[in-house]
Design an enzyme around this catalytic site. Structure first.
Site, mmCIF file in Angstrom:
data_model
loop_
_atom_site.group_PDB
_atom_site.id
_atom_site.type_symbol
_atom_site.label_atom_id
_atom_site.label_comp_id
_atom_site.label_asym_id
_atom_site.label_seq_id
_atom_site.Cartn_x
_atom_site.Cartn_y
_atom_site.Cartn_z
ATOM 1 N N ASP A 291 -1.352 -6.350 -0.366
ATOM 2 C CA ASP A 291 -1.267 -5.642 0.959
ATOM 3 C C ASP A 291 -2.840 -5.159 1.034
ATOM 4 O O ASP A 291 -3.418 -4.732 0.081
ATOM 5 C CB ASP A 291 -0.534 -4.197 0.896
ATOM 6 C CG ASP A 291 0.172 -4.120 2.049
ATOM 7 O OD1 ASP A 291 0.007 -4.781 3.035
ATOM 8 O OD2 ASP A 291 1.123 -3.167 2.067
ATOM 9 N N GLU B 169 -1.820 -5.383 8.632
ATOM 10 C CA GLU B 169 -0.633 -4.477 9.702
ATOM 11 C C GLU B 169 -1.078 -4.575 10.993
ATOM 12 O O GLU B 169 -2.285 -4.660 11.302
ATOM 13 C CB GLU B 169 -0.399 -3.091 9.010
ATOM 14 C CG GLU B 169 0.298 -2.664 7.946
ATOM 15 C CD GLU B 169 0.491 -1.195 7.737
ATOM 16 O OE1 GLU B 169 0.234 -0.331 8.494
ATOM 17 O OE2 GLU B 169 0.935 -0.899 6.690
ATOM 18 N N GLU C 195 9.155 -3.624 10.574
ATOM 19 C CA GLU C 195 9.518 -2.274 10.013
ATOM 20 C C GLU C 195 10.274 -1.235 11.130
ATOM 21 O O GLU C 195 9.277 -0.924 11.938
ATOM 22 C CB GLU C 195 8.347 -1.873 9.059
ATOM 23 C CG GLU C 195 8.990 -0.188 8.465
ATOM 24 C CD GLU C 195 7.827 0.205 7.472
ATOM 25 O OE1 GLU C 195 7.112 -0.594 7.135
ATOM 26 O OE2 GLU C 195 8.019 1.409 7.000
ATOM 27 N N ASP D 148 0.843 -1.233 -0.080
ATOM 28 C CA ASP D 148 0.064 -0.078 0.029
ATOM 29 C C ASP D 148 0.859 1.260 0.071
ATOM 30 O O ASP D 148 0.399 2.309 -0.016
ATOM 31 C CB ASP D 148 -1.209 0.083 1.281
ATOM 32 C CG ASP D 148 -0.435 -0.111 2.532
ATOM 33 O OD1 ASP D 148 0.818 0.113 2.536
ATOM 34 O OD2 ASP D 148 -1.331 0.031 3.436
ATOM 35 N N SER D 149 2.236 1.152 -0.004
ATOM 36 C CA SER D 149 3.135 2.058 -0.096
ATOM 37 C C SER D 149 2.748 2.676 -1.617
ATOM 38 O O SER D 149 3.350 3.945 -2.002
ATOM 39 C CB SER D 149 4.659 1.761 0.054
ATOM 40 O OG SER D 149 4.567 0.549 -0.865
HETATM 41 O O1 KIV Z 1 3.432 -1.143 1.722
HETATM 42 C C1 KIV Z 1 4.890 -1.442 1.677
HETATM 43 O O2 KIV Z 1 5.476 -1.241 1.008
HETATM 44 C C2 KIV Z 1 5.010 -2.438 2.691
HETATM 45 C C3 KIV Z 1 6.653 -2.792 3.063
HETATM 46 C C4 KIV Z 1 7.434 -1.464 3.148
HETATM 47 C C5 KIV Z 1 6.587 -3.755 3.910
HETATM 48 O O3 KIV Z 1 4.275 -2.612 3.566
#
Ligand code: KIV
Length: 312
Positions: free
Chosen positions: A98, A130, A197, A59-60
């Site tokens: 994600d 998460e 993280e 979700d980044s």
């Molecule tokens: O959304 C993401 O990129 C992540 C990674 C940093 C593990 O959760």
């Protein structure tokens, strides 16, 4: 390789599809697991060609490809569009989707429905969610529905505001104990892996050593079973402030700006496109076309002169 740099990729033809048992075997053999994020077809094909083991449609994406300033703003629909594109670019890497904020917290039913959507609509093979707390129960419910789940502890961007911002977690004994308990609970819930993280290396190492499942670190030292980085960060596509844990392996943003700048300069200067970028046509066909155009032009000119003849 002539540059003297050894390639670290396994030839594509020799690669077999990654599986959860193979990942667990890698952890047990101490073979580092390589995970990277991807958000579209090109990034997925790069990850695949580089021979990574796991690809996360993170979700980044909210920040690095959609331009939001927080990950919690990305929707299920957006994650699904991105995930479908990633799927088309992958062959052997195991793909994880994600779960965006709001897609799993409220109830087990919501969590299962959205995990199933990610699996069915994107073709990912596992999902990630998460935090500890209520997420442990949601992870358990999703696993019971037959979907592999990866947990994520430490700095969890979806709840960064509640954590006091984007900063390292588990820095007090109390917080580290809680993280260790959450990790255990995620393992007991059936998660196949957990991401740590922005966690002090010693804390991540101690917790990882007490877990049977795979641990993936990002800013959590070298003792986890594997590492993950955000595709755009490691390639230097994103600009501006970078977290301490990011290592840039290239400066693609600068390269791209320079290349587009050269293109713009050549268009403006008339040197692009050149003859080598043009398509040829048979001389006879061209001559026939030109004489047709001339006849047409003559007919058009005489029609115009008639049209504008002054009225008597
Ligand atoms: O959304 C993401 O990129 C992540 C990674 C940093 C593990 O959760």
């Amino acid at each position: 390789m002539s540059s003297g740099v050894r390639s670290h990729t396994v030839p594509q033809a020799d690669r077999v599809a990654m599986t959860l048992p193979r990942l667990q075997e890698m952890k047990e053999n101490g073979e580092p697991i390589v995970m990277v994020t991807a958000y579209d077809f090109p990034s997925a094909t790069v990850a695949e060609a580089a021979g990574v083991d796991l690809v996360l449609v993170g979700d980044s994406a909210a920040n690095v490809v959609l331009g939001y300033d927080r990950t919690d703003l990305v929707s299920m629909e957006e994650m699904i569009v991105l995930g479908r594109a990633v799927r088309r670019g992958l062959k052997t890497a195991l793909m994880i989707g994600d779960m965006p904020m709001g897609s799993y917290e409220a109830s087990d039913e919501l969590a299962i429905t959205n995990a199933q959507r990610l699996i069915k609509e994107t073709g990912c093979q596992a999902v990630k969610l998460e935090a500890g707390g209520v997420s442990v129960q949601r992870a358990k419910a999703i696993v019971a529905a037959g979907i592999p789940v990866m947990g994520h502890l430490g700095l969890t961007p979806q709840t960064a505001t509640a954590l006091g911002g984007y900063k390292a977690q588990g820095k007090s004994a109390k917080a580290a104990i809680q993280m260790s308990e959450d990790a255990r609970a995620l393992q007991d819930a059936g998660c196949f892996a957990v991401v740590f993280e922005a966690v002090p290396a010693e804390i991540a190492a101690t917790i990882a050593a007490r877990l049977d499942i795979i641990t993936i670190g990002i800013g959590a030292g070298a003792a986890t079973s594997g590492q993950v980085l955000v595709f755009h960060d490691l390639l230097g596509i994103t600009t501006g402030h970078m977290a301490k844990f990011v290592k840039r392996y290239a400066d693609v943003h600068e390269e791209m700006v320079a290349a587009v700048g050269r293109y713009a300069a050549e268009v403006r200067g008339g040197s692009f496109p050149g003859p080598e970028h043009a398509y040829a046509i048979d001389e006879e066909e061209l001559a026939e076309f030109r004489s047709h155009v001339e006849v047409e032009e003559d007919a058009f000119a005489s029609a115009k002169s008639w049209e504008w003849e002054p009225l008597a």
